[in-house]
Design an enzyme around this catalytic site. Sequence first.
Site, mmCIF file in Angstrom:
data_model
loop_
_atom_site.group_PDB
_atom_site.id
_atom_site.type_symbol
_atom_site.label_atom_id
_atom_site.label_comp_id
_atom_site.label_asym_id
_atom_site.label_seq_id
_atom_site.Cartn_x
_atom_site.Cartn_y
_atom_site.Cartn_z
ATOM 1 N N PHE A 26 -12.404 -1.822 18.218
ATOM 2 C CA PHE A 26 -12.773 -1.529 19.445
ATOM 3 C C PHE A 26 -14.248 -0.945 19.975
ATOM 4 O O PHE A 26 -14.738 -1.519 21.081
ATOM 5 C CB PHE A 26 -11.780 -0.494 20.007
ATOM 6 C CG PHE A 26 -10.340 -0.632 20.127
ATOM 7 C CD1 PHE A 26 -9.863 -2.107 19.864
ATOM 8 C CD2 PHE A 26 -9.320 -0.008 20.415
ATOM 9 C CE1 PHE A 26 -8.569 -2.378 19.991
ATOM 10 C CE2 PHE A 26 -7.931 -0.292 20.655
ATOM 11 C CZ PHE A 26 -7.636 -1.695 20.300
ATOM 12 N N TYR A 47 0.878 -1.218 -0.003
ATOM 13 C CA TYR A 47 -0.008 0.008 0.109
ATOM 14 C C TYR A 47 0.941 1.217 0.010
ATOM 15 O O TYR A 47 0.522 2.173 -0.907
ATOM 16 C CB TYR A 47 -0.937 0.018 1.341
ATOM 17 C CG TYR A 47 -1.582 1.248 1.510
ATOM 18 C CD1 TYR A 47 -2.625 1.634 0.826
ATOM 19 C CD2 TYR A 47 -1.337 2.037 2.456
ATOM 20 C CE1 TYR A 47 -3.385 2.743 0.954
ATOM 21 C CE2 TYR A 47 -2.169 3.066 2.971
ATOM 22 C CZ TYR A 47 -3.177 3.398 2.034
ATOM 23 O OH TYR A 47 -3.777 4.564 2.210
ATOM 24 N N VAL A 59 -3.187 -5.883 19.003
ATOM 25 C CA VAL A 59 -2.098 -6.457 18.198
ATOM 26 C C VAL A 59 -0.639 -6.137 18.657
ATOM 27 O O VAL A 59 -0.287 -4.989 18.860
ATOM 28 C CB VAL A 59 -2.439 -6.113 16.512
ATOM 29 C CG1 VAL A 59 -1.237 -6.483 15.841
ATOM 30 C CG2 VAL A 59 -3.797 -6.409 15.896
HETATM 31 N N1 UDP Z 1 -4.866 -2.723 15.930
HETATM 32 C C1 UDP Z 1 -5.033 -3.438 17.165
HETATM 33 N N2 UDP Z 1 -6.437 -3.989 17.220
HETATM 34 C C2 UDP Z 1 -7.169 -4.127 16.311
HETATM 35 C C3 UDP Z 1 -7.123 -3.577 15.152
HETATM 36 C C4 UDP Z 1 -5.703 -2.762 14.810
HETATM 37 O O1 UDP Z 1 -4.416 -3.575 17.892
HETATM 38 O O2 UDP Z 1 -8.426 -4.699 16.530
HETATM 39 C C5 UDP Z 1 -3.736 -1.975 15.640
HETATM 40 C C6 UDP Z 1 -2.873 -2.371 14.175
HETATM 41 O O3 UDP Z 1 -2.030 -3.533 14.558
HETATM 42 C C7 UDP Z 1 -2.341 -0.926 14.240
HETATM 43 C C8 UDP Z 1 -3.181 -0.011 14.975
HETATM 44 O O4 UDP Z 1 -4.030 -0.674 15.720
HETATM 45 O O5 UDP Z 1 -1.036 -1.037 14.877
HETATM 46 C C9 UDP Z 1 -3.841 0.872 14.053
HETATM 47 O O6 UDP Z 1 -4.496 0.001 12.805
HETATM 48 P P1 UDP Z 1 -5.599 0.651 11.732
HETATM 49 O O7 UDP Z 1 -6.134 -0.549 11.263
HETATM 50 O O8 UDP Z 1 -6.605 1.661 12.567
HETATM 51 O O9 UDP Z 1 -4.805 1.556 10.729
HETATM 52 P P2 UDP Z 1 -3.245 2.068 10.464
HETATM 53 O O10 UDP Z 1 -3.180 3.202 11.426
HETATM 54 O O11 UDP Z 1 -2.380 0.857 10.744
HETATM 55 O O12 UDP Z 1 -3.324 2.394 9.342
#
Ligand code: UDP
Length: 366
Positions: A217, A164, A230
């Site tokens: 969440f 991406y 994560v």
């Molecule tokens: N993440 C998490 N739990 C979840 C979904 C995402 O811990 O249920 C983490 C993910 O690994 C990342 C962060 O939250 O480090 C933000 O993820 P998001 O999908 O919102 O988008 P990003 O900011 O990575 O584009």
Amino acid sequence: MGPLRVLNLGAGGFIGSHLTQRLLAEGHIVTAVDLYSDKLGENLEHPRLTFLRQDIRGDWNLDELVEGSDLVIDLIAHANPGLYIRIPLDVFRLNFLENLKIAEACVRHGKHLIQFSTCEVYGRTAASLPHAALANPEDPIHATFAEDSSEFILGPVNKHRWIYSSAKQLLERVVHAYGLQEGFHYTIIRPFNFLGPKIDFLPSDNQDGVPRVFSFFMDALLTGAPLQLVNGGHQRRCYTHIEDAVECIYRIVINAGGVCDREIFNIGSPYNEVSIRQMAEIMREIYARRFATPGDPLSEIVELGGDEFYGSGYDDSDRRIPDITKARTLLGWEPRWRVQELLESTMEYHVDEFRRKRDALSVRVS
Ligand code: UDP
């Protein structure tokens, strides 16, 4: 300046729908293109809006639409980490090949393009590299990215999350090259984690989709499921209210004095940095205080690995703070919302929506 004829590609998404609302409120004429229209709500009936339900992958009247507009805004993208892992080729095709066709149509017709990119082009911080030996790795300076001077640090090819970032980076480079060689007028925007009403969808509404962390969440809190961190939730993000973001984007649309020509802008709030663990804790606290039914158990917070949550090939940005000196200086923009209020008001919207839908369903069933 009179009203602009804006071709808004991806107008039905989270950013696009808020931006369309603002463009209409300011008197502009909008042609909105998207696969979906539900987020546009009552604006679909607006006399200055033309909505075209269109998949841009294939033949369509792109040239005609570009020619008939004063400004093109391209928001079309697969932009959720879950998709980078599941369908990396589609991410490349849509976010590079299809977006390039739009940029080239703008070049052909001499139209200004506002191209949405991503803060993900910056990748990881130097402090996160295994052999980094920085005196003070926690210093925000190591995670603060500026548009025209920061390096890009991405993981290896087998960590395909970075497809991406790479597709967006290449698109930026090609657009920049058109500016250099053919005098193309463009502005690139790199959003830093926008949040607010209408973000994504709740996973319990759409079992197939993989939204962003706020929606996971929120859904977990509403359904009593665990909030899943994560990789321990140590990663940090700077959350930016969509209202602040749209204010900045609108100033770019107006482009007073041509200051945005051939510029890249970070849009984000450097004040709102939280770790994902902190975000889970804040959201849980808000939910308990504002929305939970007294006596109901609160969702737990649990941990799991990135590959387990997303599938193999997952990797992550550890930390990213926007340097917004350029937006401040050229546009006089400053983000206003702070993270606690941002989360609280966004949760309020989504809790209301969830309960409204549930009540509508129970009326239909009974
Ligand atoms: N993440 C998490 N739990 C979840 C979904 C995402 O811990 O249920 C983490 C993910 O690994 C990342 C962060 O939250 O480090 C933000 O993820 P998001 O999908 O919102 O988008 P990003 O900011 O990575 O584009």
